[in-house]
Enzyme design. Structure first.
Site, mmCIF file in Angstrom:
data_model
loop_
_atom_site.group_PDB
_atom_site.id
_atom_site.type_symbol
_atom_site.label_atom_id
_atom_site.label_comp_id
_atom_site.label_asym_id
_atom_site.label_seq_id
_atom_site.Cartn_x
_atom_site.Cartn_y
_atom_site.Cartn_z
ATOM 1 N N ASP A 178 0.815 -1.221 -0.158
ATOM 2 C CA ASP A 178 -0.104 0.081 -0.127
ATOM 3 C C ASP A 178 0.836 1.446 0.028
ATOM 4 O O ASP A 178 0.266 2.304 -0.271
ATOM 5 C CB ASP A 178 -0.921 0.013 1.207
ATOM 6 C CG ASP A 178 -2.197 -0.742 0.811
ATOM 7 O OD1 ASP A 178 -2.622 -0.656 -0.177
ATOM 8 O OD2 ASP A 178 -2.703 -1.017 2.209
HETATM 9 C C1 BGC Z 1 -2.716 -3.927 4.580
HETATM 10 C C2 BGC Z 1 -2.388 -4.729 3.517
HETATM 11 C C3 BGC Z 1 -1.129 -4.276 2.816
HETATM 12 C C4 BGC Z 1 -0.171 -4.228 3.637
HETATM 13 C C5 BGC Z 1 1.169 -3.809 3.066
HETATM 14 C C6 BGC Z 1 -1.358 -3.782 5.443
HETATM 15 O O1 BGC Z 1 -1.650 -2.791 6.358
HETATM 16 O O2 BGC Z 1 -3.851 -4.322 5.165
HETATM 17 O O3 BGC Z 1 -3.546 -4.858 2.596
HETATM 18 O O4 BGC Z 1 -0.849 -5.362 1.598
HETATM 19 O O5 BGC Z 1 -0.182 -3.439 4.727
HETATM 20 O O6 BGC Z 1 1.295 -2.597 2.650
#
Ligand code: BGC
Length: 809
Positions: A483
């Site tokens: 993200d």
């Molecule tokens: C999110 C995931 C994401 C991960 C890496 C988490 O906080 O819920 O959807 O893939 O972070 O960024």
């Protein structure tokens, strides 16, 4: 250092030192009503949706820590104390907290008075039960005052923490006998209330916080407790609470118990009131009546225990390693249930306000859950798919109560759609339920554009193909799995969202990770099509997958590892030519899992690079070297100080991808060595460093560049649960559900000689023994089913109740 111990027989973690490095919590409830409960009885309850139906208040990030919850106060002469130590923090003579599956028992004792709190949420009822038992262990009679206390939230947790000009005037309460009703907003648009009851006669009560705590009082020394009685207040506005007071004279050796309960009750619109201003309490009475005696309480608990025993018996392993057994048989499976229920909504680090159900998160959570309750997994798939957009894209999140896509955050996270293929594939392999593909499912929650689930998969697959960049690699959009890799956003102003301010789609920023996903799940999609007899479509899909594989090896390969991405200017990300962030874990794991470069050698090189550049004693960091400055072209990833979160933290979620990749290469020793590094049961002895609960995974462990290397953060709600369960059970132990049966293909450490697995699969219990006489890491040479040798490959699904399987490696 340890703060407790595992009790595998009772499936509990027993905390014996209340000053745990962080609150160590448990989740009570597995249907609609949930309570988060810490080892000192902190926490909160909600119905279905932690934002929209919050029942009790919780102040996140408060000081002192973890003050709100389900505390019992004892006044014994001049001493006031809690069996769970908080909030009075009066030193206890004895303390134990037993976190079990769906229940928690807290036992505290002070000056020869022992108090036990037994808390659980029964199956299928919206109620938190808390039986409090006092025992006078003294040789003389003792006079004790007992208090319960909860603070109500005014339902919408977001509004509750912000809109005080209104909320301080809306609170309304009713009290009848030992039942305290919280009915704020019931007079207008709500048809639900909460009730906090005691099953015994009480001596006094309070519903005004100010009166119970004292105007400038504190939870550590509430005025009512100091006074030895409550003031029978009825709150009008301000902060409605529920407090019961019971005075007890206990003879030497005498025990007394009382059941407290906190229930959520809905009433049909036309039956809301029995007379003006008086709420209809009938449904509450009915619910309370189910749990108002010890016998009923015990029965409810027995049902809950039986539920968990049955659920966990669907996958039971017996290996020589007790930590592995305890993770698979108890805690990892338990965490999979919790992540399935919560997605990333409510934990001690997710406030229940910020994020609802994540599209990709829930799809992945399902991978570790589908074998437990396939029917619920089915419904979840249909719910998630219904939020998919017509072009195949996805809302990144949806609210659990409304099941509608969240338009504040919107879509454009270009990995999202492919996870739908991943979970549908896992579901079909588990159940053989091909019928799910024919289900008509809304797009964008609009029935008028509903189509089959297969059509949803088709659009997921095509979404990637319709969004390719200059290297024929998938466009990343706002971000992919990571993200924080925001290649199109260019966020400059504090407070802006890194993901959704700025354009979502740059014309060129591409993700090698999504390319790996497309190959892995594109193959699954093609297999599904073939199975349905859609050979032409399957062949076309395979062709697209092959083209992607080629694109990855051509433009997604950096020489010693897979590149991470191309940014909005067409520059490489995750390349040896970068000054920082030269290598990332995600494409190494995903591309090898997809089989890319396995034959031609790139896969092995990539895994060697992971070992050399990313592996640490606490797991594999997400990238290296950490970014030391903020990079506008990369976004949030470079906003974290080096070593934390997505900037070179050990992001536990993607460690199992590398472990999986190692099993694909046949490296059982290495796979297991990596597995142990992030597995909580193996970290119990360093709890003072790791800090989070030793029975569940956390999202992130500070990486080698961080000053607090090894420190875990954000426990419980992480895709790590599902992926570690999957990699251990399928990758290492090798029990792999397949379309037509069970495939057993272990990849284990070479010192393992034998292990057993009981696996329920499509109604049959498989009793599997794996023998490894030659101490191999991979490779099956013989399969016996009920004593008869069958040909190597998938063991066809059986119609028998039980099947005996012997595997010789
Ligand atoms: C999110 C995931 C994401 C991960 C890496 C988490 O906080 O819920 O959807 O893939 O972070 O960024």
């Amino acid at each position: 250092m340890k703060y407790g111990h595992f009790d595998d027989l009772n499936k509990e973690y027993v905390i014996t030192n209340y000053e745990t490095p962080l609150p160590w919590i448990n989740y009570l409830g597995s249907d609609d009503f949930f309570t988060l409960l810490s080892n000192t009885a902190g926490g909160y309850s909600f119905y279905k949706d932690a934002r929209l139906r919050r029942i009790t208040r919780y102040r996140y990030n408060n000081l002192p820590l973890d003050q709100d919850g389900f505390h019992i106060y004892i006044k014994d002469n001049k001493t006031i104390w809690n069996p769970g130590w908080q909030p009075t923090r009066t030193k206890l003579d004895k303390y134990e907290c037993h976190h079990g599956l769906g229940y928690t028992n807290i036992i505290g004792s002070k000056n020869r008075i022992e108090v036990k709190q037994e808390l659980y949420v029964p199956k299928n009822d919206n109620i938190l039960l808390d039986r409090v038992t006092l025992r006078n262990n003294d040789k003389k009679k003792r006079s004790i005052d007992l208090f319960s206390f909860v603070e109500f939230c005014l339902w919408d947790a977001q509004d509750d923490t912000t809109n005080f000009q209104r909320n301080f005037s809306t609170g309304e309460m009713e009290v009848v006998g030992s039942k305290i009703y919280h009915k704020t907003e019931y007079r207008e648009r709500r048809n639900h209330y909460a009730v906090f009851f005691a099953n015994k006669k009480i001596d006094s009560f309070d519903t005004e916080r100010e009166k119970f705590m004292g105007l400038y009082g504190s939870p550590a020394a509430p005025q009512a407790v100091l006074n030895g009685k409550c003031s029978n207040t009825i709150a009008h506005g301000w902060q409605p609470v529920g407090a019961h007071h019971i005075h007890l004279d206990l003879e030497a050796g005498e025990t007394y118990d009382v059941i407290f309960g906190l229930a959520y009750v809905e009433v049909p619109e036309r039956k809301k009131f029995i007379k003006p201003g008086v709420i209809n309490k009938e449904p509450a009475e009915k619910l309370i009546g189910k749990y108002d005696t010890d016998k009923k309480f015990d029965e409810g608990l027995k049902t809950l225990n039986a539920f968990w025993d049955k659920l966990l018996s669907r996958f039971e392993v017996s290996t020589a390693n007790e930590k592995v057994n305890r993770m698979v048989n108890i805690w990892n499976a338990y965490q999979c249930m919790v992540t399935f229920n919560m997605s990333r909504s409510a934990s001690y680090y997710e406030s229940g306000i910020g994020r609802g159900m994540g599209f990709r998160d829930s799809c992945q959570d399902l991978l570790g859950f589908v074998h437990m309750i396939p029917e619920r997994a089915r419904q979840r798939i249909l719910d998630i798919a219904a939020t998919q957009k017509e072009d195949g894209g996805a809302y990144h999140q949806y609210q659990p109560l409304t099941k509608k896509g969240n338009s504040d955050i919107g879509g454009g996270f270009n990995d999202d759609p492919l996870w739908l293929i991943a979970c549908v594939d896992a579901y079909i392999k588990e159940t053989g339920d091909w019928g799910i593909l024919d289900e008509k499912v809304d797009f964008d929650n609009k029935p008028e554009v509903a189509d089959t689930l297969l059509e949803h998969l088709r659009r997921s697959f095509n979404y990637t193909l319709n969004n390719l960049g200059p290297h024929s690699l998938p466009l990343i959009g706002r971000a992919d799995w990571n993200d924080c890799l925001n290649l199109n956003c260019f966020s400059k102003h504090p407070g802006e969202s890194f993901q959704i301010s700025g354009p979502s789609e740059g014309p060129v920023a591409e993700s090698v990770f999504i390319a790996g996903m497309f190959v892995k799940y594109g193959k699954a999609y093609a297999n599904i099509l073939r199975h349905l007899g859609k050979d032409d479509e399957a062949a076309a899909a395979e062709k697209a997958v092959a083209a992607m594989e080629k694109a990855v090896l051509k433009d997604g390969w950096d020489g010693k590892w897979f590149l991470r991405a191309y940014d909005a200017f067409g520059n490489k990300v995750g390349s040896s030519t970068n000054d920082e962030g030269q290598i990332y874990i995600e494409p190494q794991g995903m591309c090898v899992m997809a089989g890319i470069g396995v034959e031609s050698g790139e896969a092995q090189k990539a895994l060697d690079s992971v070992k050399k550049r990313l592996e640490t004693k606490y797991g594999i960091v997400i990238l290296n070297p950490a970014y030391t400055t903020y990079r506008l072209n990369l976004g949030e990833i470079s906003s974290y100080p080096p070593g934390y979160k997505e900037n070179a933290g050990i992001f536990c979620h993607n460690n199992p991808w590398v472990i999986f990749a190692e099993t694909i290469m046949g490296h059982g020793n290495r796979a297991f060595a990596l597995y142990k590094k992030t597995c909580p049961a193996f970290l119990e002895d360093i709890s003072e460093i790791h800090r989070t609960e030793p029975y569940v995974y956390c999202q992130m462990v500070a990486g080698k560049d961080a000053p607090t290397f090894g420190e875990g953060k954000n426990s419980w709600l992480t895709g790590t649960a599902a992926w570690t369960f999957t990699v251990l059970t399928q990758g290492i132990l090798g029990i792999q559900p397949d379309y037509d049966g069970l495939k057993i293909d272990p990849c284990i450490p070479s010192n393992v000689s034998e292990y057993k697995v009981n696996r329920r699969f499509r109604g049959t219990m498989y009793h599997i023994t794996v023998f490894n006489p030659d101490r191999k890491q991979k490779g099956v040479r013989k399969i016996l089913v009920d004593g008869k040798e069958i040909k190597l490959g998938v063991i066809p699904a059986s119609t028998k109740k039980e099947v005996d399987v012997q595997i010789v490696m």
